[in-house]
Enzyme design. Structure first.
Site, PDB file in Angstrom:
ATOM      1  N   GLU A 142      47.460  35.665  55.196  1.00 59.21           N
ATOM      2  CA  GLU A 142      48.388  35.981  56.301  1.00 59.21           C
ATOM      3  C   GLU A 142      47.725  36.874  57.369  1.00 59.21           C
ATOM      4  OE1 GLU A 142      52.505  36.190  55.591  1.00 59.21           O
ATOM      5  OE2 GLU A 142      52.363  34.976  53.780  1.00 59.21           O
ATOM      6  N   GLY A 161      39.226  54.306  32.323  1.00 60.43           N
ATOM      7  CA  GLY A 161      37.886  54.216  31.733  1.00 60.43           C
ATOM      8  C   GLY A 161      37.640  52.818  31.191  1.00 60.43           C
ATOM      9  N   GLY A 166      40.841  29.159  59.979  1.00 60.62           N
ATOM     10  CA  GLY A 166      41.444  30.208  59.150  1.00 60.62           C
ATOM     11  C   GLY A 166      41.940  31.301  60.078  1.00 60.62           C
ATOM     12  N   LEU A 177      49.079  26.181  57.499  1.00 57.04           N
ATOM     13  CA  LEU A 177      48.417  26.473  58.772  1.00 57.04           C
ATOM     14  C   LEU A 177      46.892  26.385  58.612  1.00 57.04           C
ATOM     15  CD1 LEU A 177      48.540  27.622  61.748  1.00 57.04           C
ATOM     16  CD2 LEU A 177      48.484  29.898  60.727  1.00 57.04           C
ATOM     17  N   GLN A 215      39.542  53.385  37.001  1.00 57.76           N
ATOM     18  CA  GLN A 215      38.679  54.546  36.723  1.00 57.76           C
ATOM     19  C   GLN A 215      39.384  55.522  35.766  1.00 57.76           C
ATOM     20  OE1 GLN A 215      35.710  54.258  37.868  1.00 57.76           O
ATOM     21  NE2 GLN A 215      34.875  56.179  37.138  1.00 57.76           N
ATOM     22  N   TRP A 240      43.943  26.218  50.982  1.00 62.73           N
ATOM     23  CA  TRP A 240      44.435  27.471  50.379  1.00 62.73           C
ATOM     24  C   TRP A 240      45.951  27.599  50.517  1.00 62.73           C
ATOM     25  CZ3 TRP A 240      40.844  28.498  54.672  1.00 62.73           C
ATOM     26  CH2 TRP A 240      39.516  28.360  54.292  1.00 62.73           C
ATOM     27  N   ILE A 241      46.672  26.532  50.243  1.00 63.24           N
ATOM     28  CA  ILE A 241      48.114  26.552  50.488  1.00 63.24           C
ATOM     29  C   ILE A 241      48.881  27.070  49.261  1.00 63.24           C
ATOM     30  CG2 ILE A 241      50.129  25.180  51.164  1.00 63.24           C
ATOM     31  CD1 ILE A 241      47.904  25.553  53.378  1.00 63.24           C
ATOM     32  N   THR A 242      49.536  28.206  49.453  1.00 62.91           N
ATOM     33  CA  THR A 242      50.362  28.805  48.397  1.00 62.91           C
ATOM     34  C   THR A 242      51.539  27.875  48.101  1.00 62.91           C
ATOM     35  OG1 THR A 242      49.784  31.004  49.192  1.00 62.91           O
ATOM     36  CG2 THR A 242      51.741  30.853  47.800  1.00 62.91           C
TER      37      THR A 242
HETATM   38  N1  CAA Z   1      54.300  36.178  68.539  1.00 65.53           N
HETATM   39  C1  CAA Z   1      54.527  35.265  69.517  1.00 65.53           C
HETATM   40  N2  CAA Z   1      53.540  34.674  70.217  1.00 65.53           N
HETATM   41  C2  CAA Z   1      52.272  35.034  69.912  1.00 65.53           C
HETATM   42  C3  CAA Z   1      51.970  35.969  68.913  1.00 65.53           C
HETATM   43  C4  CAA Z   1      53.048  36.558  68.217  1.00 65.53           C
HETATM   44  N3  CAA Z   1      52.842  37.449  67.239  1.00 65.53           N
HETATM   45  N4  CAA Z   1      50.627  36.103  68.833  1.00 65.53           N
HETATM   46  C5  CAA Z   1      50.109  35.282  69.756  1.00 65.53           C
HETATM   47  N5  CAA Z   1      51.116  34.642  70.404  1.00 65.53           N
HETATM   48  C6  CAA Z   1      51.000  33.684  71.501  1.00 65.53           C
HETATM   49  C7  CAA Z   1      50.352  34.311  72.721  1.00 65.53           C
HETATM   50  O1  CAA Z   1      51.318  34.965  73.520  1.00 65.53           O
HETATM   51  C8  CAA Z   1      49.754  33.106  73.398  1.00 65.53           C
HETATM   52  O2  CAA Z   1      50.764  32.392  74.074  1.00 65.53           O
HETATM   53  P1  CAA Z   1      50.640  32.039  75.658  1.00 65.53           P
HETATM   54  O3  CAA Z   1      49.405  31.236  75.816  1.00 65.53           O
HETATM   55  O4  CAA Z   1      51.901  31.307  75.938  1.00 65.53           O
HETATM   56  O5  CAA Z   1      50.549  33.369  76.348  1.00 65.53           O
HETATM   57  C9  CAA Z   1      49.334  32.238  72.229  1.00 65.53           C
HETATM   58  O6  CAA Z   1      50.117  32.634  71.113  1.00 65.53           O
HETATM   59  C10 CAA Z   1      47.886  32.366  71.892  1.00 65.53           C
HETATM   60  O7  CAA Z   1      47.650  33.738  71.624  1.00 65.53           O
HETATM   61  P2  CAA Z   1      46.220  34.396  71.625  1.00 65.53           P
HETATM   62  O8  CAA Z   1      45.506  34.051  72.895  1.00 65.53           O
HETATM   63  O9  CAA Z   1      46.393  35.833  71.286  1.00 65.53           O
HETATM   64  O10 CAA Z   1      45.521  33.582  70.449  1.00 65.53           O
HETATM   65  P3  CAA Z   1      44.165  33.825  69.701  1.00 65.53           P
HETATM   66  O11 CAA Z   1      43.487  32.537  69.537  1.00 65.53           O
HETATM   67  O12 CAA Z   1      43.386  34.940  70.342  1.00 65.53           O
HETATM   68  O13 CAA Z   1      44.646  34.250  68.211  1.00 65.53           O
HETATM   69  C11 CAA Z   1      45.475  35.593  66.461  1.00 65.53           C
HETATM   70  C12 CAA Z   1      45.571  35.179  67.921  1.00 65.53           C
HETATM   71  C13 CAA Z   1      46.423  36.768  66.325  1.00 65.53           C
HETATM   72  C14 CAA Z   1      44.080  36.043  66.078  1.00 65.53           C
HETATM   73  C15 CAA Z   1      45.911  34.411  65.561  1.00 65.53           C
HETATM   74  O14 CAA Z   1      45.021  33.330  65.647  1.00 65.53           O
HETATM   75  C16 CAA Z   1      46.087  34.793  64.127  1.00 65.53           C
HETATM   76  O15 CAA Z   1      47.094  35.397  63.753  1.00 65.53           O
HETATM   77  N6  CAA Z   1      45.133  34.402  63.229  1.00 65.53           N
HETATM   78  C17 CAA Z   1      45.301  34.596  61.809  1.00 65.53           C
HETATM   79  C18 CAA Z   1      45.955  33.416  61.184  1.00 65.53           C
HETATM   80  C19 CAA Z   1      46.667  33.759  59.905  1.00 65.53           C
HETATM   81  O16 CAA Z   1      47.284  34.793  59.762  1.00 65.53           O
HETATM   82  N7  CAA Z   1      46.629  32.843  58.956  1.00 65.53           N
HETATM   83  C20 CAA Z   1      47.320  33.009  57.750  1.00 65.53           C
HETATM   84  C21 CAA Z   1      47.528  31.695  57.091  1.00 65.53           C
HETATM   85  S1  CAA Z   1      49.080  31.573  56.329  1.00 65.53           S
HETATM   86  C22 CAA Z   1      48.959  32.216  54.798  1.00 65.53           C
HETATM   87  O17 CAA Z   1      48.040  32.884  54.456  1.00 65.53           O
HETATM   88  C23 CAA Z   1      50.162  31.960  53.966  1.00 65.53           C
HETATM   89  C24 CAA Z   1      49.967  32.012  52.507  1.00 65.53           C
HETATM   90  O18 CAA Z   1      49.941  30.966  51.885  1.00 65.53           O
HETATM   91  C25 CAA Z   1      50.023  33.286  51.809  1.00 65.53           C
END
Ligand code: CAA
Length: 384
Positions: free
Chosen positions: A363, A339, A131, A125, A336, A156-158
């Protein structure tokens, strides 16, 4: 209300604890230094059933519940958070996503290999400029009728360098913004798909993290997961469960820190007595134990809600926010208490602190978890 684990839960917990102590702890310091994780250990985790815990046995999984998953994640993370992030991504982002939203053919084709450890999955993603703000996908998947053409870079793909299957999120129709995003299955070795350099990281150094490049990669239409335009929702829904996995990883780093520090305090002496007899140490351990218990309850609550068909995204965000903070606190306190010994690799706790930091970032950063929780408050109000 019942706070007791079932007999089956206790068995799986014990199995994971034994595995972590006997098979993950030996060599963990060397793997951290060399940034490696041997293939046979991945296979062993597959044999133990840790890679597809919640997948239906029909597709080679363990058919277990999310509570079992939390218990296993905690135990594995006590000794090796690099192993446990592989387990978390494979279980909750890749297997769960495919099993829940993939079609029958996709499930039959990919899940048995993912659950057995034949190969790992990767969830793609994040991008250089997407990010936290995950809607800003620059990777494109242009619809060419019977296939997509994929171009772009993921960061940064695990499992990036070693996965056999990649779930790649990309923008098909920019005018539709997040509703024009798709998630595509890309197999390793597809022409035009290149694995970029391995990241040299602060922590979870045994985990294989890479950037990925897609250059005119042809992906058949049957590799799309879900309906056209479902990619962003796929990512959000999948991450809700992923956050339970990472919260449990953070919990394991915290409870591991507590266990190691307690054992050390019982044998290390100063001022004529074991340091556990000093109130300065006792208070640290008491605070750590309380924080660990609170984090565990939040993880199990989120898992319970998921297992019982209740909304769980908010609890998952709370669990991750709290448990990651607890991991940082407990690892720091463990150093801590140790030590000078805490500052060298041999005693493990310096690695715990380095590993803990990522749980506040991947995440969804802690700030993103707060956004999720606050938006939920706005929508639903305060509920007990
Ligand atoms: N479940 C279902 N739908 C969801 C949802 C959820 N939890 N969260 C948001 N949506 C939907 C909303 O309902 C909306 O849909 P509609 O337009 O149909 O109503 C749409 O998604 C857009 O939602 P927002 O307007 O809330 O979107 P936003 O731009 O404000 O962002 C956010 C929301 C929660 C900040 C999101 O961008 C987010 O989670 N960001 C973080 C990304 C992340 O976690 N990345 C991790 C990378 S993966 C990783 O790290 C894996 C690894 O290798 C370890």
């Amino acid at each position: 209300m019942n706070f007791q684990l079932t007999e089956e839960h206790r068995m799986i917990q014990q199995m994971a604890r034994d595995f972590a102590e006997k098979e993950l702890k030996p060599g963990v310091i060397e793997r951290d230094a060399s940034q490696t994780f041997p293939e046979d250990l991945v296979k062993r985790m597959g044999e133990m059933g840790f890679l597809g815990m919640m997948v239906d046995p029909e597709y080679g999984g363990g058919g277990m519940d999310t509570v079992s998953y939390v218990l296993v994640m905690e135990e594995l993370s006590k000794w090796d958070a690099s192993a446990s992030v592989m387990v978390s991504v494979n279980n909750s982002l890749v297997c769960w996503g495919l099993e829940t939203f993939g079609n029958e053919e996709q499930k039959r084709k990919y899940l048995p290999a993912l659950t057995s450890g034949e190969y790992l999955g990767a969830f793609c993603l994040s991008e250089p400029e997407a990010g936290s703000d995950a809607t800003q996908q620059k990777t494109t998947a242009i619809d060419m009728g019977d296939h997509y053409v994929l171009n772009g870079t993921k960061n940064w793909i695990t499992n990036g360098g070693r996965a056999g299957l990649y779930l790649v999120v990309a923008q098909t129709d920019a005018d539709k913004r997040h509703k024009g995003i798709n998630c595509l299955i890309v197999e390793r070795g597809t022409p035009g798909f290149e694995i970029g350099p391995k990241e040299d990281k602060l922590g979870i150094r045994g985990s294989d993290t890479h950037s990925l490049n897609f250059n005119e990669v042809i992906v058949p239409k049957e590799n799309r997961v879900g309906e056209d335009g479902f990619g962003f929702k796929f990512a959000m829904k999948t991450l809700d469960g992923g956050r339970i996995g990472i919260a449990s990883q953070a919990l394991g780093i915290a409870s591991g820190s507590l266990e190691v520090a307690t054992e050390y305090a019982k044998i290390r002496k100063s001022f004529g007595t074991e340091i556990i007899n000093h109130q300065a140490i006792q208070f640290k351990l008491a605070e750590m134990a309380t924080e660990v218990d609170a984090a565990r309850l939040l993880c199990l609550k989120a898992a319970f809600e998921k297992d019982n068909g209740m909304p769980y995204g908010n609890s998952a965000a709370m669990a991750k926010l709290y448990a990651s903070k607890t991991a940082m606190f407990c690892a720091d306190q463990a150093i801590q208490i140790h030590g000078g010994n805490g500052y060298v690799k041999e005693y493990h706790v310096e690695r715990f602190l380095r590993d803990a930091k990522i749980t506040e970032i991947y995440e969804g950063t802690s700030e993103i978890q707060k956004m999720v929780i606050a938006r939920n408050l706005q929508r639903m109000g305060v509920k007990a």
